[in-house]
Motif scaffolding. Structure first.
Motif, PDB file in Angstrom:
ATOM      1  N   GLY A 288       0.757  -1.322   0.084  1.00 26.39           N
ATOM      2  CA  GLY A 288       0.056   0.120   0.008  1.00 26.39           C
ATOM      3  C   GLY A 288       0.822   1.142   0.010  1.00 26.39           C
ATOM      4  O   GLY A 288       0.403   2.338   0.425  1.00 26.39           O
ATOM      5  N   GLU A 289       1.943   1.302  -0.379  1.00 22.20           N
ATOM      6  CA  GLU A 289       2.776   2.375  -0.518  1.00 22.20           C
ATOM      7  C   GLU A 289       3.671   2.500  -1.775  1.00 22.20           C
ATOM      8  O   GLU A 289       4.252   1.383  -2.058  1.00 22.20           O
ATOM      9  CB  GLU A 289       3.646   2.745   0.674  1.00 22.20           C
ATOM     10  N   ILE A 290       3.900   3.850  -2.232  1.00 20.31           N
ATOM     11  CA  ILE A 290       4.985   3.817  -3.381  1.00 20.31           C
ATOM     12  C   ILE A 290       6.351   4.547  -2.838  1.00 20.31           C
ATOM     13  O   ILE A 290       6.211   5.581  -2.395  1.00 20.31           O
ATOM     14  CB  ILE A 290       4.395   4.691  -4.416  1.00 20.31           C
ATOM     15  N   VAL A 291       7.343   3.588  -2.782  1.00 24.12           N
ATOM     16  CA  VAL A 291       8.577   4.295  -2.292  1.00 24.12           C
ATOM     17  C   VAL A 291       9.590   4.489  -3.345  1.00 24.12           C
ATOM     18  O   VAL A 291       9.694   3.596  -4.322  1.00 24.12           O
ATOM     19  CB  VAL A 291       9.409   3.090  -1.545  1.00 24.12           C
ATOM     20  N   CYS A 292       9.963   5.624  -3.562  1.00 28.02           N
ATOM     21  CA  CYS A 292      11.019   5.860  -4.729  1.00 28.02           C
ATOM     22  C   CYS A 292      12.273   6.438  -4.409  1.00 28.02           C
ATOM     23  O   CYS A 292      12.806   6.954  -3.338  1.00 28.02           O
ATOM     24  CB  CYS A 292      10.330   7.495  -5.437  1.00 28.02           C
ATOM     25  N   ILE A 293      13.267   5.705  -5.197  1.00 31.91           N
ATOM     26  CA  ILE A 293      14.624   5.934  -4.973  1.00 31.91           C
ATOM     27  C   ILE A 293      15.124   6.931  -5.825  1.00 31.91           C
ATOM     28  O   ILE A 293      14.735   6.670  -7.202  1.00 31.91           O
ATOM     29  CB  ILE A 293      15.332   4.468  -5.232  1.00 31.91           C
ATOM     30  N   ALA A 294      15.550   8.023  -5.451  1.00 35.63           N
ATOM     31  CA  ALA A 294      15.833   9.056  -6.486  1.00 35.63           C
ATOM     32  C   ALA A 294      17.188   9.220  -6.367  1.00 35.63           C
ATOM     33  O   ALA A 294      17.950   9.043  -5.364  1.00 35.63           O
ATOM     34  CB  ALA A 294      15.134  10.336  -6.076  1.00 35.63           C
ATOM     35  N   GLY A 295      17.844   9.935  -7.294  1.00 31.48           N
ATOM     36  CA  GLY A 295      19.231  10.331  -7.248  1.00 31.48           C
ATOM     37  C   GLY A 295      19.725  10.618  -8.941  1.00 31.48           C
ATOM     38  O   GLY A 295      18.913  10.447  -9.987  1.00 31.48           O
ATOM     39  N   ASP A 475       5.089   7.998  -1.944  1.00 35.91           N
ATOM     40  CA  ASP A 475       4.646   8.486  -0.675  1.00 35.91           C
ATOM     41  C   ASP A 475       6.030   8.580   0.343  1.00 35.91           C
ATOM     42  O   ASP A 475       5.832   9.208   1.403  1.00 35.91           O
ATOM     43  CB  ASP A 475       3.944   7.297  -0.262  1.00 35.91           C
ATOM     44  N   ARG A 476       7.109   7.884   0.016  1.00 35.98           N
ATOM     45  CA  ARG A 476       8.355   8.030   0.684  1.00 35.98           C
ATOM     46  C   ARG A 476       9.442   8.170  -0.351  1.00 35.98           C
ATOM     47  O   ARG A 476       9.285   7.464  -1.425  1.00 35.98           O
ATOM     48  CB  ARG A 476       8.603   6.867   1.572  1.00 35.98           C
ATOM     49  N   ILE A 477      10.358   9.125  -0.169  1.00 35.02           N
ATOM     50  CA  ILE A 477      11.665   9.201  -1.040  1.00 35.02           C
ATOM     51  C   ILE A 477      12.870   8.728  -0.459  1.00 35.02           C
ATOM     52  O   ILE A 477      13.016   9.213   0.774  1.00 35.02           O
ATOM     53  CB  ILE A 477      11.690  10.698  -1.376  1.00 35.02           C
ATOM     54  N   ILE A 485      22.390   5.252   0.737  1.00 40.97           N
ATOM     55  CA  ILE A 485      21.030   6.035   0.866  1.00 40.97           C
ATOM     56  C   ILE A 485      21.297   7.084   1.866  1.00 40.97           C
ATOM     57  O   ILE A 485      21.797   7.068   3.020  1.00 40.97           O
ATOM     58  CB  ILE A 485      20.116   5.065   1.573  1.00 40.97           C
ATOM     59  N   VAL A 486      21.245   8.441   1.215  1.00 42.82           N
ATOM     60  CA  VAL A 486      21.851   9.677   2.257  1.00 42.82           C
ATOM     61  C   VAL A 486      20.635  10.379   2.828  1.00 42.82           C
ATOM     62  O   VAL A 486      20.980  11.431   3.404  1.00 42.82           O
ATOM     63  CB  VAL A 486      22.672  10.477   1.257  1.00 42.82           C
ATOM     64  N   GLY A 487      19.286   9.945   2.731  1.00 43.71           N
ATOM     65  CA  GLY A 487      18.379  10.743   3.008  1.00 43.71           C
ATOM     66  C   GLY A 487      16.863  10.011   2.867  1.00 43.71           C
ATOM     67  O   GLY A 487      16.915   9.481   1.658  1.00 43.71           O
ATOM     68  N   GLU A 488      15.917  10.160   3.765  1.00 46.37           N
ATOM     69  CA  GLU A 488      14.783   9.595   3.463  1.00 46.37           C
ATOM     70  C   GLU A 488      13.853  10.775   3.644  1.00 46.37           C
ATOM     71  O   GLU A 488      13.877  11.632   4.784  1.00 46.37           O
ATOM     72  CB  GLU A 488      14.363   8.402   4.340  1.00 46.37           C
ATOM     73  N   PHE A 489      12.813  10.955   2.826  1.00 48.27           N
ATOM     74  CA  PHE A 489      12.092  12.175   2.874  1.00 48.27           C
ATOM     75  C   PHE A 489      10.553  11.785   2.512  1.00 48.27           C
ATOM     76  O   PHE A 489      10.132  10.788   2.190  1.00 48.27           O
ATOM     77  CB  PHE A 489      12.237  13.474   1.911  1.00 48.27           C
ATOM     78  N   ASP A 490       9.578  12.669   3.369  1.00 44.78           N
ATOM     79  CA  ASP A 490       8.101  12.753   2.853  1.00 44.78           C
ATOM     80  C   ASP A 490       7.770  13.766   1.852  1.00 44.78           C
ATOM     81  O   ASP A 490       8.287  15.102   1.745  1.00 44.78           O
ATOM     82  CB  ASP A 490       7.430  13.253   3.999  1.00 44.78           C
ATOM     83  N   PRO A 491       7.528  13.405   0.578  1.00 43.30           N
ATOM     84  CA  PRO A 491       7.426  14.326  -0.754  1.00 43.30           C
ATOM     85  C   PRO A 491       6.600  15.506  -0.262  1.00 43.30           C
ATOM     86  O   PRO A 491       6.751  16.642  -0.861  1.00 43.30           O
ATOM     87  CB  PRO A 491       6.618  13.469  -1.656  1.00 43.30           C
ATOM     88  N   LYS A 492       5.515  15.516   0.680  1.00 42.29           N
ATOM     89  CA  LYS A 492       5.115  16.639   1.172  1.00 42.29           C
ATOM     90  C   LYS A 492       5.776  17.741   1.859  1.00 42.29           C
ATOM     91  O   LYS A 492       5.055  18.711   2.060  1.00 42.29           O
ATOM     92  CB  LYS A 492       3.534  16.418   1.801  1.00 42.29           C
ATOM     93  N   GLN A 493       6.963  17.119   2.404  1.00 39.42           N
ATOM     94  CA  GLN A 493       7.646  18.233   3.139  1.00 39.42           C
ATOM     95  C   GLN A 493       9.088  18.395   2.787  1.00 39.42           C
ATOM     96  O   GLN A 493       9.692  18.934   3.584  1.00 39.42           O
ATOM     97  CB  GLN A 493       7.505  17.546   4.766  1.00 39.42           C
ATOM     98  N   VAL A 494       9.235  17.998   1.258  1.00 38.24           N
ATOM     99  CA  VAL A 494      10.632  18.558   1.042  1.00 38.24           C
ATOM    100  C   VAL A 494      10.424  19.084  -0.457  1.00 38.24           C
ATOM    101  O   VAL A 494       9.541  19.049  -0.946  1.00 38.24           O
ATOM    102  CB  VAL A 494      11.446  17.108   0.890  1.00 38.24           C
ATOM    103  N   THR A 495      11.622  20.107  -0.589  1.00 35.16           N
ATOM    104  CA  THR A 495      11.419  20.734  -1.786  1.00 35.16           C
ATOM    105  C   THR A 495      12.279  20.073  -2.947  1.00 35.16           C
ATOM    106  O   THR A 495      13.199  19.417  -2.534  1.00 35.16           O
ATOM    107  CB  THR A 495      11.696  22.223  -1.620  1.00 35.16           C
ATOM    108  N   VAL A 496      12.074  20.368  -4.076  1.00 38.83           N
ATOM    109  CA  VAL A 496      12.979  19.935  -5.307  1.00 38.83           C
ATOM    110  C   VAL A 496      14.295  20.503  -4.883  1.00 38.83           C
ATOM    111  O   VAL A 496      15.178  19.487  -5.307  1.00 38.83           O
ATOM    112  CB  VAL A 496      12.320  20.403  -6.597  1.00 38.83           C
ATOM    113  N   GLU A 497      14.471  21.707  -4.536  1.00 35.58           N
ATOM    114  CA  GLU A 497      15.671  22.067  -4.194  1.00 35.58           C
ATOM    115  C   GLU A 497      16.730  21.336  -3.067  1.00 35.58           C
ATOM    116  O   GLU A 497      17.701  20.874  -3.373  1.00 35.58           O
ATOM    117  CB  GLU A 497      15.750  23.579  -3.947  1.00 35.58           C
ATOM    118  N   GLU A 498      15.911  21.031  -2.320  1.00 28.53           N
ATOM    119  CA  GLU A 498      16.355  20.209  -1.143  1.00 28.53           C
ATOM    120  C   GLU A 498      16.829  18.698  -1.471  1.00 28.53           C
ATOM    121  O   GLU A 498      18.172  18.531  -1.324  1.00 28.53           O
ATOM    122  CB  GLU A 498      15.422  20.336   0.067  1.00 28.53           C
ATOM    123  N   LEU A 499      15.905  18.289  -2.177  1.00 28.55           N
ATOM    124  CA  LEU A 499      16.321  16.926  -2.925  1.00 28.55           C
ATOM    125  C   LEU A 499      17.519  16.973  -3.774  1.00 28.55           C
ATOM    126  O   LEU A 499      18.220  16.201  -3.781  1.00 28.55           O
ATOM    127  CB  LEU A 499      15.247  16.532  -3.515  1.00 28.55           C
TER     128      LEU A 499
END
Length: 513
Positions: A288-295, A475-477, A485-499
């Protein structure tokens, strides 16, 4: 120079047919000297076909091509090169076992008394790579470098040949946001030097950012040409698809439950260097969640996915899927344990290009009783199944289920893989760049399908280089940098710039071990 014609390239009334389909139906396209001209359209709208006609890969049934006001006949890519027309293809034309340098100079070798003047070639390539910010390891083999790096090799190959008309076919499909910005700067720089660019893309942000004019195709026909400054993304997407398109993903809050995938202290050795490509990575993905690996491309995401799917062996750590240790199991056993995989490289790991569409749709399933009996394939069942997926996912091809996959557009090949993998109905979907090379209409649909899978209680692991997709869908980044893995974020509480800062390695969280 003042007498030079306004248009450097004119394609007039081009018609190109394939069995069962008119890929280009009476299309006219005019490229002004020194402009960036975007070519926009859905998957299978005929964009790549039109550019392949200009590059001499296809011969049109009707129509003429003019270069600098003169009618020209382009029988093959050598003719195009002689006319200083170059092309970066959507699916790269590189030789895996050659080095980067050998690929760049292949076919344009400078020799003396039959010996290759490699020192001069290396110097020229190094100068080009520094001038345009296209950093590559000239001695690495193509098979060992990331898709993003291969893209740079293709661009350098074109610049090495001193081309003045540059065709970019989906050039940003595999690049990170930072690399895309760099490419845009490179393209602007090229036009300042008098080069003219034809730019095939589905990405409306890029068109608005970099192009001077846009020509829109739909289902093989010409819709219109507009000045970018006087249009909007909504107008362009409507011209392209023929209806208004939802550009933002609509989804409810997630309600995750049990772990489906657990990764503990995973290490994967690097093919290129003596260090790990993935080092001590731990995370989980729940129902029931979408976890995204960004980089940024090349930070271990590909190696991580290879280890999770069984394509590569991990050197340490543990992967648990639906309660079963799958760390050392082969690919098919991962699949049977409950994993669907939409791969990053659709040609290498997603499709058998010389098989038909219907054969590709049942690659992992043809042994199921539904599709075979006593060792004999039930061809009617396979056909009916393929037809239903083709209709549901709007997979466009000349001859339907019996089309050879190699002849389909890249976006429709992608839709076929997505359809097959989602329909397998597995507890875990690993989706790597699932919308790469897709148009806004198809992206809207596939994002909707992934959210639907999440809402049905599936676990979705998304690996994406598209920050819009990361922010919209997850739902989680989790951000990966240099294999960790250098960070875990909630997409609602992080900016594109921060990512972006975490992706570039400028910041990191102390993730609890």
């Amino acid at each position: 120079m003042n007498n030079a014609p306004e248009y450097v390239i004119e394609m007039l009334h081009i018609t190109k047919e394939f069995p069962g389909i008119k890929a280009n139906d009476d299309i006219t396209l005019q490229l002004r000297r020194g402009e960036i001209h975007a070519l926009l359209g859905e998957n299978g709208a005929g964009k790549s076909t039109l550019m392949s006609v200009l590059f001499g890969l296809y011969q049109p049934e009707e129509g003429t091509i003019k270069k600098d006001g003169e009618v020209v006949k382009i029988n093959d890519p050598n003719d195009a090169t002689a006319l200083h027309i170059g092309m970066v293809h959507q699916h790269f034309k590189l030789i895996d076992v050659f080095t980067v340098l050998d690929n760049i100079i292949l076919g344009a070798e400078d020799t003396k008394l039959g010996f290759l003047k490699k020192k001069q070639a290396r110097k020229k390539v190094q100068e080009l790579s520094e001038r345009y910010g296209l950093k590559v390891d000239l001695d690495a083999k193509i098979e060992d470098i990331t898709v993003g790096m291969q893209q740079r090799v293709e661009i350098l190959k074109m610049l090495y040949r001193d081309n003045e008309v540059l065709i970019f076919d989906e050039p940003t499909a595999v690049l990170t946001p930072q690399e895309i910005d760099e490419l845009m700067d490179i393209m602007r720089g090229l036009t300042k030097e008098g080069k003219s660019i034809l730019f095939i893309t589905h990405k409306l942000n890029e068109i608005m950012a970099v192009s001077d004019r846009v020509t829109v195709l739909r289902k093989g026909r010409y819709v219109g040409t507009v000045d970018t400054a006087s249009t909007t993304k909504a107008e362009l997407s409507s011209m392209m698809v023929g209806r208004p398109v939802q550009l933002v993903v609509e989804k409810d809050d997630p309600h995750p439950t049990d772990d489906v995938l657990t990764v503990e202290n995973l290490c994967v050795p690097s093919k290129l260097y003596k260090r790990d490509a993935v080092h001590n990575v731990s995370f989980n993905v729940r129902k029931g969640e979408i976890v995204c690996i960004a980089g940024i491309d090349g930070n271990g995401q590909t190696d991580l996915v290879y280890a999770l799917t069984g394509l590569e062996k991990a050197s340490a750590g543990k992967v648990t899927l639906c309660g079963k240790d799958v760390t050392t199991l082969p690919v098919l056993d991962h699949s049977r344990a409950g994993m669907s995989h939409i791969p990053e490289d659709r040609h290498k790991h997603g499709l058998i290009l010389d098989f038909t569409l219907e054969q590709n749709m049942v690659l992992q399933r043809f042994q199921e009783p539904r599709f075979q009996q006593g060792g004999f394939i039930k061809f009617d069942e396979v056909r009916a199944y393929a037809d239903s997926l083709i209709e549901q996912y709007d997979v466009r091809s000349g001859q339907g289920a019996v089309t050879t996959v190699r002849s389909m557009s890249g976006g429709n090949q992608q839709k076929a893989i997505v359809a097959r993998e989602i329909d397998r109905d597995m507890p875990l979907i690993i989706a790597v760049q699932p919308t790469r090379g897709l148009d806004v209409g198809a992206i809207e649909y596939i994002h909707g399908q992934l959210v639907k899978q999440r809402d049905a209680g599936k676990a979705v692991l998304l690996v994406s280089l598209e920050l819009d997709e990361v922010m919209n869908l997850s739902d989680r980044i989790l951000v990966m940098y240099e294999g960790e893995i250098v960070g875990e974020f909630d997409p609602k509480q992080v900016t594109v710039e921060e990512l972006g800062l975490y992706m570039a390695g400028a910041k990191r969280q102390e993730v609890a071990k």
